[in-house]
Motif scaffolding. Structure first.
Motif, PDB file in Angstrom:
ATOM      1  N   PRO A  84       0.846  -1.204   0.000  1.00 59.10           N
ATOM      2  CA  PRO A  84       0.000   0.000   0.000  1.00 59.10           C
ATOM      3  C   PRO A  84       0.879   1.251   0.000  1.00 59.10           C
ATOM      4  N   PRO A  85       0.298   2.405  -0.317  1.00 57.24           N
ATOM      5  CA  PRO A  85       1.069   3.659  -0.270  1.00 57.24           C
ATOM      6  C   PRO A  85       1.330   4.030   1.193  1.00 57.24           C
ATOM      7  N   THR A  86       2.446   3.550   1.723  1.00 59.44           N
ATOM      8  CA  THR A  86       2.640   3.591   3.183  1.00 59.44           C
ATOM      9  C   THR A  86       2.717   5.007   3.746  1.00 59.44           C
ATOM     10  N   LEU A  87       3.504   5.880   3.083  1.00 57.34           N
ATOM     11  CA  LEU A  87       3.616   7.245   3.620  1.00 57.34           C
ATOM     12  C   LEU A  87       2.287   7.999   3.506  1.00 57.34           C
ATOM     13  N   PRO A  88       1.627   8.000   2.341  1.00 55.86           N
ATOM     14  CA  PRO A  88       0.325   8.684   2.280  1.00 55.86           C
ATOM     15  C   PRO A  88      -0.685   8.185   3.330  1.00 55.86           C
ATOM     16  N   VAL A  89      -0.715   6.898   3.589  1.00 60.36           N
ATOM     17  CA  VAL A  89      -1.659   6.394   4.595  1.00 60.36           C
ATOM     18  C   VAL A  89      -1.280   6.928   5.986  1.00 60.36           C
ATOM     19  N   TYR A  90       0.014   6.974   6.263  1.00 59.49           N
ATOM     20  CA  TYR A  90       0.450   7.544   7.542  1.00 59.49           C
ATOM     21  C   TYR A  90      -0.063   8.984   7.678  1.00 59.49           C
TER      22      TYR A  90
END
Ligand SMILES: *Cc1c(COP(=O)(O)O)cnc(C)c1O
Length: 361
Positions: free
Chosen positions: A237-243
């Motif tokens: 998944p888009p890890t930074l955007p989700v954070y």
């Protein structure tokens, strides 16, 4: 930190606190000796971030994780235009055509199957929300766009679709106001307007809707089942955007939740609309019916296109007000005043409007 008066329609302004938390996490996350971007999406630390963000997404909507599943996918809201009919259109589906994004959703549905456009406001450049719509009782689902980013309209009331599953593109006004989210079978939104950076799209699916209505015919990556079965981690998944979306959710909670956010948004929008309405010989709002006016994207015209260009240029040069130009397809002016846009920017804009009118009328 000196901040622009940022009226961008998207990617859009984010809360400073979110930017500060993110800048720390980009260097080192939780003292682990690595950036949030450098961690395995399957590590227990990242998984905790991801699951908490899914839970907070529902908490803000007043929905239960027992009944709804939250996915964080790539491909933008635009990919959802296709995934929805792929997964749920077998007979026919109803769509309301209230703007450029609705139109794109309709195009994809038509590509998949039988799509009924039950209402349209295209006759007058989408400057109103159609009323008294007759939705088909036997449709697979009914689709609409809660807020029309380009034309500055929004649905004040939800469409009355009876028992037909309701689906909405909420990209440009998600979490901006209180809505009865339990009325929806599926909600989707690109993050880059009101939740976070570009690169992640949130999809909230009612489990019962999926279990009883999915066609099961979509190829792997376009099949919601693939993502639901793997907790939205079928692939990376888009890890930074989700954070970042997760930090924005916490910020919304600290503001007092959606009721408080709505109050602030309505006040900001009223500052602009009241000013425009009081000066109609120079500024003309594009949306006639006040109930249809968006509280996220405020659109207006000046007497000539030349004055509009001058207005946009001087706002930038004098007060670092950015992105006040209307969408390239409609012209005019637009101020996007999403959740994170501070009231002070809106006040500054209104006072510039007064200054500009005095100089140019
Ligand atoms: C911006 C926007 C989109 C497009 O989103 P992408 O993530 O760029 O695909 C779709 N719908 C609405 C209402 C939007 O405002």
């Amino acid at each position: 930190m000196s901040r622009a008066n940022n009226f961008s329609a998207g990617p859009a302004i984010l809360p400073v606190e979110v930017l500060e938390e993110t800048s720390k996490a980009v260097k080192d996350f939780g003292g682990l000796g690595m950036s949030i971007m450098e961690m395995s999406h399957r590590s227990k630390e990242y998984d905790a971030v991801f699951v908490e963000t899914q839970n907070d997404a529902l908490k803000l909507m007043g929905l239960s994780p027992v009944d709804y599943t939250v996915l964080f996918l790539g491909g933008g809201a635009s990919l959802q235009f296709l995934m929805i009919p792929y997964n749920f259109l077998s007979g026919s589906a109803d769509y309301a055509n209230t703007g450029a994004w609705s139109k794109k959703a309709i195009k994809e549905a038509q590509w998949v199957g039988n799509c009924n456009v039950v209402a349209t406001s295209e006759d007058t450049t989408f400057n109103y929300i159609p009323k008294n719509i007759r939705w088909n009782a036997d449709a697979d689902y009914a689709h609409f766009t809660t807020n029309n980013t380009i034309y500055g309209t929004r649905w004040l009331e939800l469409p009355e679709v009876g028992d037909v599953p309701l689906i909405a593109d909420m990209s440009s006004d998600i979490y901006s106001r209180e809505i009865d989210f339990s009325k929806f079978s599926l909600i989707y939104a690109g993050a880059q307007k009101n939740m976070g950076p570009a690169g992640v799209t949130m999809v909230v699916i009612k489990n019962e809707f999926f279990e009883t209505k999915a066609t099961g015919k979509a190829p792997t990556m376009l099949n919601y089942k693939t993502h639901i079965d793997k907790g939205s981690m079928f692939n990376t998944p888009p890890t930074l955007p989700v954070y970042i979306v997760g930090r924005t959710f916490k910020w919304i909670m600290r503001q007092g939740g959606l009721a408080a956010i709505q109050e602030m948004n309505e006040q900001k929008a009223a500052l602009l609309y009241d000013y425009i309405d009081a000066n109609t010989d120079f500024y003309r709002g594009t949306v006639g019916d006040k109930n249809d006016r968006s509280i996220m994207n405020v659109t207006w015209n000046l007497p000539t296109a030349e004055l509009e260009a001058k207005f946009v240029a001087e706002a930038k040069a004098r007060y670092n007000m950015t992105n006040l130009k209307g969408h390239r397809s409609v012209g005019g002016c637009r101020a996007s005043i999403y959740n994170a846009c501070p009231r002070s920017s809106v006040e500054a804009l209104v006072s510039f409007m007064e200054e500009f009118m005095k100089d140019n009328k």
